[in-house]
Design an enzyme around this catalytic site. Structure first.
Site, PDB file in Angstrom:
ATOM      1  N   HIS A 173       0.828  -1.207   0.000  1.00  0.00           N
ATOM      2  CA  HIS A 173       0.000   0.000   0.000  1.00  0.00           C
ATOM      3  C   HIS A 173       0.870   1.268   0.000  1.00  0.00           C
ATOM      4  O   HIS A 173       0.864   2.050  -0.940  1.00  0.00           O
ATOM      5  CB  HIS A 173      -0.894   0.024   1.249  1.00  0.00           C
ATOM      6  CG  HIS A 173      -1.729  -1.207   1.448  1.00  0.00           C
ATOM      7  ND1 HIS A 173      -2.753  -1.581   0.605  1.00  0.00           N
ATOM      8  CD2 HIS A 173      -1.695  -2.148   2.435  1.00  0.00           C
ATOM      9  CE1 HIS A 173      -3.306  -2.686   1.054  1.00  0.00           C
ATOM     10  NE2 HIS A 173      -2.699  -3.052   2.151  1.00  0.00           N
TER      11      HIS A 173
HETATM   12  O1  RIB Z   1      -5.172   0.190   4.477  1.00  0.00           O
HETATM   13  C1  RIB Z   1      -3.778   0.231   4.317  1.00  0.00           C
HETATM   14  C2  RIB Z   1      -3.206   1.401   5.049  1.00  0.00           C
HETATM   15  O2  RIB Z   1      -3.517   1.288   6.446  1.00  0.00           O
HETATM   16  C3  RIB Z   1      -1.672   1.449   4.979  1.00  0.00           C
HETATM   17  O3  RIB Z   1      -1.253   2.779   5.064  1.00  0.00           O
HETATM   18  C4  RIB Z   1      -1.251   0.698   6.199  1.00  0.00           C
HETATM   19  O4  RIB Z   1       0.040   1.090   6.673  1.00  0.00           O
HETATM   20  C5  RIB Z   1      -2.309   1.130   7.186  1.00  0.00           C
HETATM   21  O5  RIB Z   1      -1.913   2.401   7.690  1.00  0.00           O
END
Ligand code: RIB
Ligand code: CA
Length: 319
Positions: A248
């Site tokens: 992500h």
């Molecule tokens: O949903 C994914 C996000 O939420 C990413 O930034 C992960 O690190 C959590 O913060």
């Protein structure tokens, strides 16, 4: 031919294992210069995220990047605890105890929002802002100085799910569901946001080969990333059917770093639901009457990013 001057980047984060990989990428990228980091509650508390960030910077031998602790609680509700299942009880897959002592303390008496506002002025027109946690600090910064939106060069946000399912409810992604009020204020402010939602981030993964290459790379920070990835690969194994994990935050960082050349865009006016109903934290598309700046959501990219990310990280000689 001289290398281009590195461009200034402000990172707002909640390390967090994928945050840590994104941080390593930003450090390693020769065209980027981290000028400040803010931490926010999400994967862990803003305070522990700062301890993790300072330890990761120390592992890289970096002592010249200010780190400011940001909001512990979200705008409309309190922070309710660590995402231990995903990131471990310490937020970094159990390696917090192996992190070196910080080379500098968190900025005394300065919040993440205040640091962001200051750097937006110091780097007028040049600052690339990358937000990879809940958007509480960015909303507080805008509330303190609405001109921030026009002073930054760009804003890239990892968050939300546009057409894809959510990861903390059927429709909501973690960063936006943690603070939907902040996410709505940031997405509807007077800046053109690049949104990096689950629609694209779930398609880019590290696996055991990437983990092994980090462990074998030499240097403290790559080794720490390899160690913490054991937890993150384990969490996502059920979802993917084998030991791989979603990139992500690193994907959002790679977009800032220019390493995602052919994104599939969806431009629109987006908001985030903050009522207490089943759509809490959901990204919704509003009618585009031409009065609001449109958000550009990266919905897909043909280019595999994992190896580009890893090669950037491995190309640096780490302490
Ligand atoms: O949903 C994914 C996000 O939420 C990413 O930034 C992960 O690190 C959590 O913060
Ligand atoms: Ca994050």
């Amino acid at each position: 031919m001289a290398a281009p001057t590195p461009v200034p980047v402000f990172l707002d984060c909640d390390p967090g294992i994928d945050d840590a990989i994104a941080l390593a990428y930003l450090i390693a990228h020769p065209g980027l210069r981290l000028v400040g980091i803010g931490t926010v509650s999400g994967n862990t508390s803003a305070e522990e995220a700062a301890r993790n960030t300072l330890g990761l910077l120390a592992a890289a031998g970096i002592d010249d990047v200010p780190v400011a602790v940001g909001a512990h609680d979200f705008l409309a509700r309190p922070f309710d605890g660590v995402a231990a299942r995903v990131h471990g009880g310490d937020g970094v897959g159990g390696v917090a105890g192996s992190l070196p002592e910080p080379l500098r303390p968190a900025e005394p008496g300065v919040t993440a929002a205040e640091l962001l506002v200051r750097l937006g002025r110091e780097h007028e027109g040049e600052l690339r802002v990358l937000a990879i946690g809940p958007l509480t600090n960015l909303a507080l910064a805008l509330r303190a100085d609405a001109s921030l939106a026009r002073r930054v060069y760009s804003l890239t946000v990892m968050g939300g799910a546009v057409d894809a399912p959510g990861n903390v409810s059927l429709v909501a992604e973690a960063n936006f569901r943690n603070d939907p009020v902040a996410a709505a204020e940031v997405l509807t402010a007077d800046w053109a946001v690049t949104l990096v939602p689950l629609d694209v981030t779930m398609s880019h993964t590290f696996d055991e080969d990437h983990r092994r290459r980090l462990l074998d790379a030499g240097g403290a920070l790559p080794r720490l990333l390899g160690e913490m990835l054991d937890t993150y690969l384990g969490f996502y194994a059920d979802h993917y059917g084998d030991r791989r994990c979603a990139l992500h935050d690193p994907l959002a960082a790679a977009i800032v770093g220019g390493d995602v050349p052919n994104p599939v865009w969806r431009h629109g006016v987006f908001d985030v639901v903050s009522d207490d109903g089943p759509d809490h934290g959901r990204v919704v598309e509003l009618e585009d009457d031409g009065t609001a700046l449109r958000t550009g959501a990266v919905m897909a990219t043909d280019d595999p990013v994992a190896d580009v990310l890893l090669e950037r990280i491995l190309a640096r000689r780490w302490a």
